[in-house]
Design an enzyme around this catalytic site. Structure first.
Site, PDB file in Angstrom:
ATOM      1  CE  LYS A  40      31.645  -0.535  89.488  1.00 59.83           C
ATOM      2  NZ  LYS A  40      31.426  -1.965  89.465  1.00 59.83           N
TER       3      LYS A  40
HETATM    4  C1  LIG Z   1      30.643  -3.172  88.952  1.00 61.78           C
HETATM    5  C2  LIG Z   1      29.359  -3.697  89.480  1.00 61.78           C
HETATM    6  C3  LIG Z   1      29.210  -5.016  89.913  1.00 61.78           C
HETATM    7  C4  LIG Z   1      30.223  -6.084  89.647  1.00 61.78           C
HETATM    8  O1  LIG Z   1      31.470  -5.845  90.094  1.00 61.78           O
HETATM    9  P1  LIG Z   1      32.716  -6.632  89.427  1.00 61.78           P
HETATM   10  O2  LIG Z   1      33.825  -6.333  90.382  1.00 61.78           O
HETATM   11  O3  LIG Z   1      32.921  -6.047  88.073  1.00 61.78           O
HETATM   12  O4  LIG Z   1      32.365  -8.063  89.397  1.00 61.78           O
HETATM   13  C5  LIG Z   1      28.026  -5.384  90.513  1.00 61.78           C
HETATM   14  N1  LIG Z   1      27.023  -4.516  90.667  1.00 61.78           N
HETATM   15  C6  LIG Z   1      27.112  -3.243  90.243  1.00 61.78           C
HETATM   16  C7  LIG Z   1      25.963  -2.331  90.465  1.00 61.78           C
HETATM   17  C8  LIG Z   1      28.274  -2.804  89.623  1.00 61.78           C
HETATM   18  O5  LIG Z   1      28.346  -1.544  89.162  1.00 61.78           O
END
Ligand SMILES: *Cc1c(COP(=O)(O)O)cnc(C)c1O
Length: 388
Positions: free
Chosen positions: A187
């Site tokens: 992210k």
């Molecule tokens: C990465 C992601 C999540 C979940 O995040 P985590 O920290 O991996 O639990 C939820 N929604 C979207 C659109 C994502 O890309």
């Protein structure tokens, strides 16, 4: 045209961790306090202040943030939650976890965000307790979704920092909106694993209680000098807290965010101008009044102008040393949801069609201009080779 094959494979999305992050983690490890504590609380405060949110809660993941937000709104058995099909499946999983039913909506064709008209139509069902939009790829979703009257759990996993009319996603200060961020390894900022929930103080504190055993105090309150051993448990809560080791990483990443976002934006612009002329490629759409977080740079192939499909296109990029991905396989095509709710591809014509032609190109701050040009060249080369 002959294409230079890269010597080193260009990975799709490696984390950007420098010495500052490493030093901060070592300092946390040496500090004598490694679970939720002063660094986590500082991270919450700095995050709230950065986004302009009232209040923030640091958690173990973005999924945990969405899950706790649904609990804070009291979503449960018999309730319906409106969920886009074009998103990551964990958003739908949390709806299942609370015993509610996800109702999926199709995407709008340009941004692939949830279609606001379809969301509005779905929200007319009197069992709808909540809508769960996403800001896909980092492009803010349509503001109308926040004005339907239903509480909103806002999946901002891609949207740090994205803006609509100058306002950061997650800093809205609306009454019944909780915004969930993810700090997963890929992210825009990362804590390895982690997440943050922002919103009004009462709802965020309700989510905090859900996030840590349903306990009325967290560990630092119990174990610090002057703290008391006594606590109460008001519900069967989860174990979703963030540790100070993660928060140490997050504090440095948050401070680097403006610089990292500037670099993502430069790369996106370089892609835009480099790929502009390629007739086989459709570039990402950016609406007016919007600042894109550029978490993902997704091109779409004009399959009618190519002699190969998307999967082969991706294989050939890999042969040229370029890592790519696809965001996302729409949820209605995934076995669990498809079978449980008898979902058909034709129920979601936009997502079904667009999925077949999506390719996400690498985009991250450490990419050089040369890396970016290698990707442009490889995309142009594969397109030219298979031009119809
Ligand atoms: C990465 C992601 C999540 C979940 O995040 P985590 O920290 O991996 O639990 C939820 N929604 C979207 C659109 C994502 O890309």
């Amino acid at each position: 045209m002959t294409t230079r094959i890269r010597k080193a494979f260009l990975p799709f999305s490696p984390p950007d961790i420098g010495n500052e992050e490493i030093d901060a983690v070592v300092e946390a490890l040496r500090s004598g306090w490694i679970t939720t504590g002063p660094r986590t609380h500082a991270f919450e405060e700095e995050f709230a202040s950065y986004t302009g949110a009232n209040h923030a809660l640091a958690l173990a993941s973005g999924t945990a943030a969405i899950h706790c937000a649904l609990k804070a709104f009291g979503v449960g058995e018999g309730d319906v939650v409106v969920v886009p099909t074009m998103t990551f499946s964990s958003a739908a999983h949390t709806v299942e976890h609370v015993g509610a039913r996800p109702v999926f909506v199709d995407a709008e064709a340009d941004t692939l965000n949830p279609d606001p008209d379809r969301v509005a139509a779905a929200a007319l069902d009197r069992n709808v307790r909540c809508v769960l939009p996403v800001h896909l790829y980092g492009h803010p979703c349509d503001d109308a979704i926040f004005d339907l009257g239903a509480p909103v759990v806002d999946d901002a996993a891609h949207a740090l920092p994205a803006r609509t009319d100058g306002r950061l996603v997650g800093g809205s200060r609306r009454d019944r909106v909780l915004t969930a961020f993810s700090f997963y390894a890929t992210k825009n900022i990362t804590t390895g694993e982690g997440g943050m929930l922002t919103g009004p103080e009462d709802l965020v504190e309700e989510a905090r209680t859900w996030s840590l055993h349903g306990m009325t105090k967290d560990a630092i309150g119990r174990y610090e000098a002057g703290g008391s051993w006594r606590y109460d448990v008001t519900r069967a809560g989860f174990k979703y807290n963030m540790s100070d080791i993660q928060a140490a990483l997050g504090l440095v990443q948050l401070r680097r965010l403006p610089e990292m976002h500037r670099r993502r934006t430069e790369i996106a612009h370089r892609y835009n101008s480099g790929l502009e002329g390629a007739e086989e490629i459709e570039l990402p759409h950016v609406r007016g009044g919007v600042e894109h977080a550029w978490h993902i740079y997704a091109i779409r192939l004009h399959l009618d102008r190519l002699a190969v499909g998307r999967d082969r296109f991706i294989d050939e990029l890999r042969e040229r040393g370029i890592g790519t991905s696809v965001h996302f396989i729409p949820i209605h095509l995934l076995a669990y949801y498809r079978d449980k709710y008898a979902l058909r591809p034709d129920d979601f014509p936009v997502a079904t069609r667009e999925f077949e032609r999506l390719v996400s190109l690498p985009i991250y701050p450490a990419m050089t201009d040369e890396d970016t040009d290698d990707v442009i060249e490889a995309v142009a080369d594969v397109s030219a080779k298979h031009r119809r």
